[in-house]
Design a protein around this motif. Structure first.
Motif, PDB file in Angstrom:
ATOM      1  N   GLN A 188      48.484 -17.537 -14.902  1.00 34.70           N
ATOM      2  CA  GLN A 188      48.246 -17.509 -13.457  1.00 34.70           C
ATOM      3  C   GLN A 188      47.602 -18.810 -12.989  1.00 34.70           C
ATOM      4  O   GLN A 188      47.925 -19.323 -11.914  1.00 34.70           O
ATOM      5  N   SER A 189      46.679 -19.353 -13.793  1.00 35.82           N
ATOM      6  CA  SER A 189      46.077 -20.639 -13.440  1.00 35.82           C
ATOM      7  C   SER A 189      47.139 -21.740 -13.404  1.00 35.82           C
ATOM      8  O   SER A 189      47.035 -22.679 -12.603  1.00 35.82           O
ATOM      9  N   LEU A 190      48.144 -21.634 -14.244  1.00 34.72           N
ATOM     10  CA  LEU A 190      49.248 -22.594 -14.177  1.00 34.72           C
ATOM     11  C   LEU A 190      49.935 -22.540 -12.820  1.00 34.72           C
ATOM     12  O   LEU A 190      50.268 -23.577 -12.228  1.00 34.72           O
ATOM     13  N   ASP A 191      50.156 -21.321 -12.325  1.00 32.37           N
ATOM     14  CA  ASP A 191      50.781 -21.175 -10.996  1.00 32.37           C
ATOM     15  C   ASP A 191      49.916 -21.806  -9.923  1.00 32.37           C
ATOM     16  O   ASP A 191      50.427 -22.475  -9.005  1.00 32.37           O
ATOM     17  N   PHE A 192      48.590 -21.623 -10.040  1.00 28.82           N
ATOM     18  CA  PHE A 192      47.686 -22.212  -9.037  1.00 28.82           C
ATOM     19  C   PHE A 192      47.763 -23.742  -9.065  1.00 28.82           C
ATOM     20  O   PHE A 192      47.827 -24.397  -8.012  1.00 28.82           O
ATOM     21  N   TYR A 193      47.750 -24.309 -10.243  1.00 32.61           N
ATOM     22  CA  TYR A 193      47.834 -25.767 -10.347  1.00 32.61           C
ATOM     23  C   TYR A 193      49.165 -26.274  -9.802  1.00 32.61           C
ATOM     24  O   TYR A 193      49.214 -27.314  -9.118  1.00 32.61           O
ATOM     25  N   GLU A 194      50.232 -25.565 -10.089  1.00 34.05           N
ATOM     26  CA  GLU A 194      51.540 -25.991  -9.572  1.00 34.05           C
ATOM     27  C   GLU A 194      51.583 -25.904  -8.052  1.00 34.05           C
ATOM     28  O   GLU A 194      52.138 -26.788  -7.383  1.00 34.05           O
ATOM     29  N   ASP A 195      50.994 -24.840  -7.472  1.00 33.54           N
ATOM     30  CA  ASP A 195      50.941 -24.727  -6.006  1.00 33.54           C
ATOM     31  C   ASP A 195      50.106 -25.861  -5.411  1.00 33.54           C
ATOM     32  O   ASP A 195      50.464 -26.424  -4.361  1.00 33.54           O
ATOM     33  N   LYS A 196      48.994 -26.205  -6.059  1.00 32.49           N
ATOM     34  CA  LYS A 196      48.153 -27.297  -5.552  1.00 32.49           C
ATOM     35  C   LYS A 196      48.894 -28.616  -5.614  1.00 32.49           C
ATOM     36  O   LYS A 196      48.800 -29.443  -4.694  1.00 32.49           O
ATOM     37  N   ILE A 197      49.651 -28.824  -6.664  1.00 34.30           N
ATOM     38  CA  ILE A 197      50.437 -30.060  -6.771  1.00 34.30           C
ATOM     39  C   ILE A 197      51.480 -30.124  -5.663  1.00 34.30           C
ATOM     40  O   ILE A 197      51.705 -31.184  -5.051  1.00 34.30           O
ATOM     41  N   LYS A 198      52.116 -28.994  -5.352  1.00 33.41           N
ATOM     42  CA  LYS A 198      53.084 -28.969  -4.257  1.00 33.41           C
ATOM     43  C   LYS A 198      52.402 -29.268  -2.918  1.00 33.41           C
ATOM     44  O   LYS A 198      52.950 -30.009  -2.087  1.00 33.41           O
ATOM     45  N   ALA A 199      51.200 -28.687  -2.705  1.00 29.59           N
ATOM     46  CA  ALA A 199      50.468 -28.953  -1.457  1.00 29.59           C
ATOM     47  C   ALA A 199      50.091 -30.429  -1.351  1.00 29.59           C
ATOM     48  O   ALA A 199      50.199 -31.033  -0.272  1.00 29.59           O
ATOM     49  N   LEU A 200      49.675 -31.027  -2.468  1.00 29.17           N
ATOM     50  CA  LEU A 200      49.343 -32.445  -2.445  1.00 29.17           C
ATOM     51  C   LEU A 200      50.586 -33.296  -2.201  1.00 29.17           C
ATOM     52  O   LEU A 200      50.506 -34.341  -1.539  1.00 29.17           O
ATOM     53  N   ASP A 201      51.717 -32.861  -2.714  1.00 32.48           N
ATOM     54  CA  ASP A 201      52.957 -33.573  -2.416  1.00 32.48           C
ATOM     55  C   ASP A 201      53.252 -33.560  -0.922  1.00 32.48           C
ATOM     56  O   ASP A 201      53.627 -34.600  -0.343  1.00 32.48           O
ATOM     57  N   ASN A 202      53.086 -32.404  -0.301  1.00 33.52           N
ATOM     58  CA  ASN A 202      53.306 -32.319   1.151  1.00 33.52           C
ATOM     59  C   ASN A 202      52.292 -33.182   1.905  1.00 33.52           C
ATOM     60  O   ASN A 202      52.640 -33.846   2.900  1.00 33.52           O
ATOM     61  N   GLN A 203      51.036 -33.176   1.445  1.00 30.95           N
ATOM     62  CA  GLN A 203      50.008 -33.989   2.087  1.00 30.95           C
ATOM     63  C   GLN A 203      50.342 -35.475   1.962  1.00 30.95           C
ATOM     64  O   GLN A 203      50.188 -36.240   2.929  1.00 30.95           O
ATOM     65  N   ILE A 204      50.798 -35.884   0.794  1.00 31.06           N
ATOM     66  CA  ILE A 204      51.156 -37.295   0.593  1.00 31.06           C
ATOM     67  C   ILE A 204      52.318 -37.677   1.497  1.00 31.06           C
ATOM     68  O   ILE A 204      52.327 -38.767   2.102  1.00 31.06           O
ATOM     69  N   LYS A 205      53.297 -36.788   1.621  1.00 33.65           N
ATOM     70  CA  LYS A 205      54.419 -37.076   2.508  1.00 33.65           C
ATOM     71  C   LYS A 205      53.949 -37.212   3.958  1.00 33.65           C
ATOM     72  O   LYS A 205      54.411 -38.103   4.688  1.00 33.65           O
ATOM     73  N   ALA A 206      53.017 -36.328   4.386  1.00 35.62           N
ATOM     74  CA  ALA A 206      52.496 -36.396   5.759  1.00 35.62           C
ATOM     75  C   ALA A 206      51.727 -37.694   5.981  1.00 35.62           C
ATOM     76  O   ALA A 206      51.861 -38.344   7.028  1.00 35.62           O
ATOM     77  N   ILE A 207      50.910 -38.091   5.000  1.00 33.54           N
ATOM     78  CA  ILE A 207      50.145 -39.333   5.135  1.00 33.54           C
ATOM     79  C   ILE A 207      51.090 -40.524   5.215  1.00 33.54           C
ATOM     80  O   ILE A 207      50.891 -41.442   6.034  1.00 33.54           O
ATOM     81  N   GLU A 208      52.113 -40.532   4.373  1.00 34.86           N
ATOM     82  CA  GLU A 208      53.067 -41.635   4.413  1.00 34.86           C
ATOM     83  C   GLU A 208      53.794 -41.683   5.749  1.00 34.86           C
ATOM     84  O   GLU A 208      54.020 -42.772   6.313  1.00 34.86           O
ATOM     85  N   GLN A 209      54.138 -40.513   6.299  1.00 39.12           N
ATOM     86  CA  GLN A 209      54.802 -40.488   7.605  1.00 39.12           C
ATOM     87  C   GLN A 209      53.869 -40.978   8.702  1.00 39.12           C
ATOM     88  O   GLN A 209      54.263 -41.778   9.569  1.00 39.12           O
ATOM     89  N   ASN A 210      52.596 -40.517   8.693  1.00 36.67           N
ATOM     90  CA  ASN A 210      51.630 -40.978   9.706  1.00 36.67           C
ATOM     91  C   ASN A 210      51.377 -42.467   9.574  1.00 36.67           C
ATOM     92  O   ASN A 210      51.238 -43.175  10.595  1.00 36.67           O
ATOM     93  N   ARG A 211      51.305 -42.954   8.327  1.00 35.54           N
ATOM     94  CA  ARG A 211      51.084 -44.392   8.156  1.00 35.54           C
ATOM     95  C   ARG A 211      52.265 -45.182   8.717  1.00 35.54           C
ATOM     96  O   ARG A 211      52.081 -46.217   9.377  1.00 35.54           O
ATOM     97  N   ARG A 212      53.458 -44.653   8.496  1.00 41.27           N
ATOM     98  CA  ARG A 212      54.631 -45.350   9.006  1.00 41.27           C
ATOM     99  C   ARG A 212      54.631 -45.373  10.535  1.00 41.27           C
ATOM    100  O   ARG A 212      54.935 -46.407  11.154  1.00 41.27           O
ATOM    101  N   LEU A 213      54.258 -44.235  11.176  1.00 44.81           N
ATOM    102  CA  LEU A 213      54.214 -44.184  12.647  1.00 44.81           C
ATOM    103  C   LEU A 213      53.110 -45.071  13.206  1.00 44.81           C
ATOM    104  O   LEU A 213      53.304 -45.792  14.198  1.00 44.81           O
ATOM    105  N   LYS A 214      51.934 -45.030  12.572  1.00 44.78           N
ATOM    106  CA  LYS A 214      50.818 -45.843  13.031  1.00 44.78           C
ATOM    107  C   LYS A 214      51.130 -47.335  12.880  1.00 44.78           C
ATOM    108  O   LYS A 214      50.781 -48.142  13.757  1.00 44.78           O
ATOM    109  N   GLN A 215      51.753 -47.675  11.767  1.00 40.00           N
ATOM    110  CA  GLN A 215      52.128 -49.073  11.588  1.00 40.00           C
ATOM    111  C   GLN A 215      53.154 -49.500  12.631  1.00 40.00           C
ATOM    112  O   GLN A 215      53.089 -50.615  13.165  1.00 40.00           O
ATOM    113  N   GLU A 216      54.080 -48.618  12.963  1.00 39.40           N
ATOM    114  CA  GLU A 216      55.060 -48.941  13.995  1.00 39.40           C
ATOM    115  C   GLU A 216      54.389 -49.123  15.351  1.00 39.40           C
ATOM    116  O   GLU A 216      54.724 -50.056  16.116  1.00 39.40           O
ATOM    117  N   GLN A 217      53.426 -48.228  15.642  1.00 34.84           N
ATOM    118  CA  GLN A 217      52.677 -48.353  16.881  1.00 34.84           C
ATOM    119  C   GLN A 217      51.887 -49.656  16.923  1.00 34.84           C
ATOM    120  O   GLN A 217      51.872 -50.357  17.946  1.00 34.84           O
TER     121      GLN A 217
END
Length: 457
Positions: free
Chosen positions: A127-156
């Motif tokens: 079960q702890s493996l599932d938790f770690y995998e879910d956290k990794i997926k959440a961090l992947d989404n967070q990294i994608k959001a940060i990269e998108q915001n950085r791209r928009l801010k840089q464009e601005q």
């Protein structure tokens, strides 16, 4: 009659009246002896040309043809204590029958719910493996959001920088226009002053030109101030662009660091899961060793460890099992000097202990009580007794071996070799020569025996 005594009776007795004297007188000892010697010599010559089968005699013992059919000791794979016996000596058992029950003696295995608790630990770790995998997926989404915001801010920020650059260009044009207007106003003022001195223009016109010159100078200073302000805005836009990149890069690095840390924890958790799975498998397999079972059909011949409550160690022998349905064989040992004479397929005559026999070693066909065999394997290394071991199985063309023989019983063997005249064999024995060396056709000393029912290769 021998004339040993000095007192003769020839003149006192009529020898013809007594038959015994006549017998001695008519006998010729030399002639009888000659006939006897001639008869013996002729008989010896005749017998010396009779065929004699050369052989190599040795002692051996009965064994099983297949290693799986030989007596085997059943050992305990774990340390424990004997709790219960299910068999007796001499009892026939089948494959898989329980022979005895062993309990644990190590404190690390005393827990009766050890397997169940280990399964619970394994489920928690999974079960702890599932938790770690879910956290990794959440961090992947967070990294994608940060990269998108950085791209928009840089464009601005790039847009702001472009606007500042365009504003600099516009202010530069206004500044150049103000300089041009100032130069024009100065030239007009100079012409106006010349015309005033000549009396062609009034003082009012001159003062008006001077006022326009001041206005042009003020515009020029204002345009220069705007230009400097636009240049400052351009610098600020560049700083803002770098600041946006650095800010979001720092956020990305933190997110990546946390993701890597989570992945490391995930690998550690996987290692723990594998470790617990290994422990669980070991516990389950160990639980199967509490009951010692028969590996094949056979007979219980001896209980090495006896009693209830006796402690035993791993690898310690418990029971000796004699397999059932054995294909018997005989182990025979030959001296190294006779080894070159032995070949796979050699005929062997066997004399089993306990069976009456009349043996003529050179004439196996007229021997009584011997059984046929053939060599199926020859060892490639010498035995501890200084001789080489040969394995002999029953000859299918000969009568079957006795059913009452047992593994370990004694046996005398005669390996049959060449047929030679008796005179040659006597001459060989007198000179101490070995039997004739020969190579049979299709010789293959590497032939090994297989399980019962299979032919030799």
């Amino acid at each position: 009659m021998l004339n040993i005594s000095p007192y003769s009776i020839r003149n006192k007795v009529k020898e013809k009246d007594f038959r015994s004297f006549g017998l001695f007188d008519d006998t010729e000892p030399d002639k009888l002896l000659k006939r006897l010697l001639v008869a013996l010599f002729v008989s010896f010559i005749f017998i010396s040309f009779l065929p004699w089968t050369q052989n190599v005699r040795s002692k051996g013992k009965v064994t099983a043809l297949s290693p799986s059919h030989r007596p085997q000791e059943l050992n305990s794979l774990i340390d424990g204590r004997i709790e219960e016996w299910f068999v007796q000596e001499g009892q026939k058992v089948k494959k898989g029958d329980s022979l005895l029950f062993i309990s644990e003696t190590k404190e690390s295995y005393f827990d009766p719910r050890l397997i169940e608790r280990t399964q619970e630990q394994l489920a928690a770790k999974r079960q702890s493996l599932d938790f770690y995998e879910d956290k990794i997926k959440a961090l992947d989404n967070q990294i994608k959001a940060i990269e998108q915001n950085r791209r928009l801010k840089q464009e601005q920020a790039r847009n702001y920088l472009r606007q500042a650059e365009l504003k600099i260009q516009a202010d530069s044009i206004d500044y150049q226009a103000a300089i041009t207007n100032l130069e024009i106003a100065q030239r007009q003022l100079e012409r106006q002053e010349e015309l005033y001195e000549e009396g062609l223009k009034s003082l009012t016109d001159l003062e008006s030109r001077r006022l326009k010159l001041q206005e042009a100078l003020a515009k020029k200073i204002s345009a220069e101030s705007k230009l400097l302000s636009s240049q400052n805005q351009f610098l600020n836009a560049q700083i803002e662009l770098n600041s946006v990149y650095n800010e979001y890069t720092d956020k990305l690095q933190k997110a990546y660091s946390e993701q890597f840390s989570t992945r490391s924890n995930l690998q550690d958790a996987r290692m723990e899961v594998v470790k617990i799975e290994n422990q669980l498998t070991n516990y389950q397999v160990r639980a199967g060793y509490y009951y010692v079972t028969a590996p094949q059909d056979g007979y219980i011949t001896e209980a090495v460890s006896t009693g209830i409550g006796e402690n035993i160690k791993a690898g310690e022998p418990l029971i000796t099992l004699m397999p059932d349905n054995i294909e018997y064989a005989v182990e025979m040992y030959v001296k190294p000097m006779n080894l070159p004479l032995m070949h796979v397929g050699n005929d062997v005559r066997i004399i089993f202990d306990g069976w009456p026999t009349i043996v003529f070693s050179g004439w196996p066909n007229i021997s009584y009580g011997t059984f046929g065999g053939e060599v199926v394997a020859i060892d490639r290394f010498i035995s501890d007794n200084g001789m080489y071991r040969l394995l002999v199985k029953q000859d299918p063309e000969e009568p079957e071996w006795p059913e009452a023989i047992r593994v370990g019983g004694g046996a005398n063997t005669l390996a049959l070799l060449h047929d030679v005249p008796i005179w040659y064999e006597i001459w060989r024995q007198i000179n101490g020569f070995p039997p004739n060396y020969y190579n049979p056709e299709n010789e293959d000393n590497n032939v090994v025996y297989e399980e019962k029912g299979k032919e030799k290769k």
